[in-house]
Design an enzyme around this catalytic site. Sequence first.
Site, PDB file in Angstrom:
ATOM      1  N   HIS A  58       2.747  -2.840  -0.839  1.00 10.62           N
ATOM      2  CA  HIS A  58       2.041  -4.154  -0.946  1.00 10.62           C
ATOM      3  C   HIS A  58       1.023  -4.298  -2.193  1.00 10.62           C
ATOM      4  CE1 HIS A  58      -1.572  -2.250   0.591  1.00 10.62           C
ATOM      5  NE2 HIS A  58      -0.726  -1.365   1.436  1.00 10.62           N
ATOM      6  N   GLU A 112       2.386   1.790   7.644  1.00 11.30           N
ATOM      7  CA  GLU A 112       1.610   2.683   6.683  1.00 11.30           C
ATOM      8  C   GLU A 112       1.362   3.672   7.793  1.00 11.30           C
ATOM      9  OE1 GLU A 112       0.804   4.520   4.660  1.00 11.30           O
ATOM     10  OE2 GLU A 112      -0.660   3.389   3.386  1.00 11.30           O
ATOM     11  N   HIS A 163      -0.898   6.264  10.137  1.00  7.88           N
ATOM     12  CA  HIS A 163      -1.997   5.911  11.031  1.00  7.88           C
ATOM     13  C   HIS A 163      -3.090   6.865  10.497  1.00  7.88           C
ATOM     14  CE1 HIS A 163      -4.414   4.978  14.146  1.00  7.88           C
ATOM     15  NE2 HIS A 163      -3.808   3.872  14.930  1.00  7.88           N
ATOM     16  N   HIS A 215       4.322   0.355   2.529  1.00  4.08           N
ATOM     17  CA  HIS A 215       3.142   0.851   2.131  1.00  4.08           C
ATOM     18  C   HIS A 215       3.316   2.263   1.490  1.00  4.08           C
ATOM     19  CE1 HIS A 215       1.415  -1.894   5.194  1.00  4.08           C
ATOM     20  NE2 HIS A 215       2.792  -1.952   5.662  1.00  4.08           N
ATOM     21  N   ARG A 249      -0.196  -7.258   5.188  1.00  4.45           N
ATOM     22  CA  ARG A 249      -0.286  -7.302   3.887  1.00  4.45           C
ATOM     23  C   ARG A 249       0.947  -6.956   3.333  1.00  4.45           C
ATOM     24  NH1 ARG A 249      -2.465  -2.914   6.477  1.00  4.45           N
ATOM     25  NH2 ARG A 249      -1.869  -0.789   5.942  1.00  4.45           N
TER      26      ARG A 249
END
Length: 248
Positions: free
Chosen positions: A9, A87, A89, A182, A60
């Site tokens: 992103h 993504e 964590h 991500h 995103r």
Amino acid sequence: MKRLVLLRHGESAWNKENRFTGWTNVPLSEQGIQEAKKAGKVLKKEGYSFRRAYTSYLNRAIKTLWLALEEMDMMWIEERKSWRLNEKHYGNLQGLNKAETAQKYGDEKVLMWRRSFDIPPEPLAEDDERNPRFDPRYAELKPEELPLTESLKEVIERMLPFWESEIKPSLEEMGDLLVAAHGNSLRALVMHLKGMSEEEIIKFNIPTGIPYVFEFDDNMNFIKDYFLGDPEEVKKLMEQVANQAKGK
């Protein structure tokens, strides 16, 4: 030949502020919007065409996909979302400034939290409002599927089943696919596709908004990978990602 295009992103508001983001939903920055649009323009110029695209549950990545497809005049194609492309964590680190955290705990400690293969950051508490069980996006997931923190190893474990059951078969069927996700979920996939070691993946960085292409033959054997951008500029951007969490 089949081509898988990975797109991290565009810069988010917390990327701009150098904060750990993880599963927190933050918008793209103005630069991130322009990066996503530029990615779409590059893909269109290079003649890419997709029938299906994948993204995560996080805004995103979704917005990046939409902006890129809009530039390609391909917003009509099928879009599939999965939390498995989210993504990593970052647990209790989410929201903290990376450089300030490095100043407090040291570069080595923060690098371990960011990039070690199997050591996760400190987890969220069960009653923390940032716990994904309070987010309607994840209402259908089992409790054991909802992380309070993750290592890259755990990202790989949740992402690879989706690659094997969904993305890989679609790539075999359709030829070209776009995945907007991500830094860490894409690194997990890159590690698998290229057979990288734990040491190699720790040092590997993916810049925002630069299409990253993997080519396969018709039998799904990996041929080569490359970024659609100036090599020197890509190298510079990768170094910037690597230096985000260094104390001043």
